[in-house]
Design a protein around this motif. Structure first.
Motif, mmCIF file in Angstrom:
data_model
loop_
_atom_site.group_PDB
_atom_site.id
_atom_site.type_symbol
_atom_site.label_atom_id
_atom_site.label_comp_id
_atom_site.label_asym_id
_atom_site.label_seq_id
_atom_site.Cartn_x
_atom_site.Cartn_y
_atom_site.Cartn_z
ATOM 1 N N SER A 38 5.302 -58.715 24.499
ATOM 2 C CA SER A 38 3.586 -59.262 25.631
ATOM 3 C C SER A 38 3.215 -59.616 24.679
ATOM 4 N N SER A 39 2.228 -58.895 22.873
ATOM 5 C CA SER A 39 1.731 -59.188 22.540
ATOM 6 C C SER A 39 2.110 -60.387 21.723
ATOM 7 N N ALA A 40 3.540 -60.469 21.509
ATOM 8 C CA ALA A 40 3.884 -61.980 20.513
ATOM 9 C C ALA A 40 3.573 -63.427 21.782
ATOM 10 N N TYR A 41 4.092 -62.704 22.465
ATOM 11 C CA TYR A 41 3.761 -63.851 24.240
ATOM 12 C C TYR A 41 1.940 -64.600 24.191
ATOM 13 N N SER A 42 1.455 -62.859 24.190
ATOM 14 C CA SER A 42 -0.029 -63.282 23.947
ATOM 15 C C SER A 42 -0.869 -64.489 22.795
ATOM 16 N N ILE A 43 -0.442 -63.921 21.991
ATOM 17 C CA ILE A 43 -0.173 -64.859 20.413
ATOM 18 C C ILE A 43 -0.354 -66.148 20.384
ATOM 19 N N SER A 44 1.416 -66.169 21.036
ATOM 20 C CA SER A 44 1.993 -67.744 20.969
ATOM 21 C C SER A 44 1.208 -68.471 22.392
ATOM 22 N N ASP A 45 0.441 -67.798 23.464
ATOM 23 C CA ASP A 45 -0.207 -68.853 24.243
ATOM 24 C C ASP A 45 -1.669 -69.134 24.062
ATOM 25 N N GLU A 46 -1.845 -68.408 23.515
ATOM 26 C CA GLU A 46 -3.396 -68.762 22.373
ATOM 27 C C GLU A 46 -3.132 -69.829 21.602
ATOM 28 N N ILE A 47 -2.067 -69.474 20.362
ATOM 29 C CA ILE A 47 -1.743 -71.426 19.548
ATOM 30 C C ILE A 47 -1.718 -72.064 20.355
ATOM 31 N N HIS A 48 -0.949 -72.013 21.584
ATOM 32 C CA HIS A 48 -0.100 -73.452 22.510
ATOM 33 C C HIS A 48 -1.749 -73.926 23.422
ATOM 34 N N GLN A 49 -2.461 -73.113 23.088
ATOM 35 C CA GLN A 49 -4.004 -73.182 23.841
ATOM 36 C C GLN A 49 -5.057 -74.453 22.839
ATOM 37 N N ARG A 50 -4.299 -73.928 21.561
ATOM 38 C CA ARG A 50 -5.507 -74.609 20.920
ATOM 39 C C ARG A 50 -5.236 -76.315 20.763
ATOM 40 N N PHE A 51 -4.051 -76.412 21.145
ATOM 41 C CA PHE A 51 -3.369 -77.488 21.063
ATOM 42 C C PHE A 51 -4.107 -78.076 22.475
ATOM 43 N N VAL A 52 -4.588 -78.118 23.675
ATOM 44 C CA VAL A 52 -4.522 -78.594 24.631
ATOM 45 C C VAL A 52 -6.146 -78.954 24.591
ATOM 46 N N PRO A 53 -6.108 -79.925 25.260
ATOM 47 C CA PRO A 53 -8.053 -80.806 24.947
ATOM 48 C C PRO A 53 -8.789 -79.995 25.991
ATOM 49 N N GLY A 54 -9.754 -79.341 25.165
ATOM 50 C CA GLY A 54 -10.671 -78.778 25.418
ATOM 51 C C GLY A 54 -10.991 -76.913 25.493
ATOM 52 N N ARG A 55 -9.401 -76.652 25.437
ATOM 53 C CA ARG A 55 -9.403 -75.248 25.064
ATOM 54 C C ARG A 55 -9.318 -74.899 23.651
ATOM 55 N N SER A 56 -9.465 -73.965 23.123
ATOM 56 C CA SER A 56 -9.456 -72.613 22.319
ATOM 57 C C SER A 56 -8.168 -71.866 22.225
ATOM 58 N N CYS A 57 -8.293 -71.652 20.734
ATOM 59 C CA CYS A 57 -7.416 -69.997 20.028
ATOM 60 C C CYS A 57 -8.351 -69.374 19.812
ATOM 61 N N GLU A 58 -8.314 -68.245 20.484
ATOM 62 C CA GLU A 58 -9.538 -66.813 20.461
ATOM 63 C C GLU A 58 -9.094 -65.694 20.563
ATOM 64 N N LEU A 59 -9.358 -65.413 19.451
ATOM 65 C CA LEU A 59 -8.824 -63.707 18.912
ATOM 66 C C LEU A 59 -9.064 -62.479 20.132
ATOM 67 N N ARG A 60 -10.620 -63.275 20.862
ATOM 68 C CA ARG A 60 -11.046 -62.083 21.716
ATOM 69 C C ARG A 60 -10.009 -62.702 23.124
ATOM 70 N N ASP A 61 -9.984 -63.037 23.125
ATOM 71 C CA ASP A 61 -8.477 -63.164 24.148
ATOM 72 C C ASP A 61 -7.378 -63.063 23.913
ATOM 73 N N VAL A 62 -6.284 -63.091 23.302
ATOM 74 C CA VAL A 62 -5.894 -61.998 22.122
ATOM 75 C C VAL A 62 -5.802 -60.622 22.764
ATOM 76 N N LEU A 63 -7.314 -59.631 22.325
ATOM 77 C CA LEU A 63 -7.861 -58.710 22.745
ATOM 78 C C LEU A 63 -7.554 -58.335 24.269
ATOM 79 N N ILE A 64 -7.956 -59.329 25.048
ATOM 80 C CA ILE A 64 -8.093 -58.989 26.723
ATOM 81 C C ILE A 64 -6.855 -58.163 27.207
ATOM 82 N N ASP A 65 -5.738 -59.822 26.197
ATOM 83 C CA ASP A 65 -4.142 -60.389 27.246
ATOM 84 C C ASP A 65 -3.227 -58.405 26.556
ATOM 85 N N ILE A 66 -3.740 -58.376 25.384
ATOM 86 C CA ILE A 66 -2.869 -56.970 24.538
ATOM 87 C C ILE A 66 -3.592 -55.663 25.741
ATOM 88 N N SER A 67 -4.606 -55.777 25.914
ATOM 89 C CA SER A 67 -5.601 -54.532 26.834
ATOM 90 C C SER A 67 -4.502 -54.471 27.822
#
Length: 316
Positions: free
Chosen positions: A109-138
């Motif tokens: 689950s953690s690995a998929y969350s990290i990969s998902d945030e990296i994916h968002q970095r390449f989506v227009p207007g989206r960003s890669c945030e550590l806060r979202d990773v921590l929420i996902d892992i929680s």
């Protein structure tokens, strides 16, 4: 516990579909994602806050703007809570140490969350945030913990019921061994008595002065023959009791292997009938009926017990 192939396929398909859903949501551009969050927030307030629809557009937009952040992060938490549950159920379907399952589930689950945030970095207007990773892992931790607790409770209950059944089987085997030892002891005593009778007959045949044994010898002979008959009856009864106990043990073992904890009620029925049969056979051997009649009644009790065992086994 190892699950069936069909179960593993279904769980894997659900996990893949859920991962695809998360990927699709992350692939939405920022403006479209914001619109989706806004519509979701509006729907939530319409359901739980009836006066919301009566407000003006500006007031509604202000509330949506303030609540949208909470709704979005709650959605993150919920998505990964379900991902944690599905990942645990997939790993639990294989023969992996129980304590290792939550660790592997959280790792996935953690690995998929990290990969998902990296994916968002390449989506227009989206960003890669550590806060979202921590929420996902929680969220994943919450989901995995819930399933882990449920599995632990069920596993503990199964172990307790298994111990009870094993204890019942141990008691049955102990009774069977005692019956076998009693039968062997009766055989030894019977053999000793028969030897004494043979010696007595030899002594009687050596008496030439009288064609018949003396009165004292006749009394001894009658007493010895009576004792041998009693031992024969007791030995026969003990051997039949041994057969019944061994049969009940076999049936109880079969029920334990095929039904597990659900077999307890049927095992109690078999044990109860075994005790009844033992009591009846002991009553028959102590009666004044002729030897052949006693044997017939004992045989009848054996058949009756076996028929009862078969009827119980038919219920499994």
């Amino acid at each position: 516990m190892i699950k069936s192939k069909a179960y593993r396929i279904i769980m894997a398909a659900l996990l893949v579909l859920w991962c695809v859903l998360i990927f699709a949501l992350s692939a939405e551009p920022a403006n479209k994602s914001s619109n989706t969050s806004g519509e979701l927030t509006r729907a939530v307030f319409s359901i739980f806050y009836p006066d919301f629809n009566e407000m003006g557009v500006e007031a509604q937009n202000a509330i949506i703007s303030e609540a949208s952040f909470i709704i979005r992060k709650t959605a993150h938490l919920s998505l990964y809570l379900i991902l944690g549950v599905l990942s645990f159920l997939n790993i639990a379907a294989y023969n992996i140490p129980f304590a290792l399952k939550p660790v592997l589930s959280l790792g996935f689950s953690s690995a998929y969350s990290i990969s998902d945030e990296i994916h968002q970095r390449f989506v227009p207007g989206r960003s890669c945030e550590l806060r979202d990773v921590l929420i996902d892992i929680s969220g994943a931790i919450i989901g995995i913990a819930l399933v882990f607790i449920i599995f632990s409770i069920k596993k503990g209950g199964r172990n307790m019921r298994k111990k009870e059944l094993l204890k019942l089987n141990e008691q049955l085997f102990e009774k069977a061994e005692n019956a076998i030892r009693a039968a062997e002891e009766l055989k030894r005593e019977n053999s000793s008595l028969l030897s004494k009778i043979e010696e007595l007959e030899k002594k009687l045949s050596g008496v030439k002065e009288s064609p018949k044994p003396s009165a004292p010898l006749q009394t001894i002979e009658k007493k010895m023959i009576s004792e041998v008959k009693l031992k024969n009856e007791t030995e026969y009864g003990a051997s039949v009791i041994g057969k019944i106990v061994l049969s009940s043990t076999s049936h109880c073992n079969e029920l334990t292997l095929t039904m597990g904890s659900a077999a307890k009620e049927l095992i109690n029925l078999i044990l109860g009938r075994t005790e009844v049969a033992k009591a009846e056979i002991l009553k028959i051997t102590s009666s004044d009926a002729p030897l052949e009649d006693k044997k017939a009644m004992i045989d009848s009790e054996l058949i009756s017990a076996e028929d009862y065992f078969k009827s119980v086994m038919a219920q499994k």
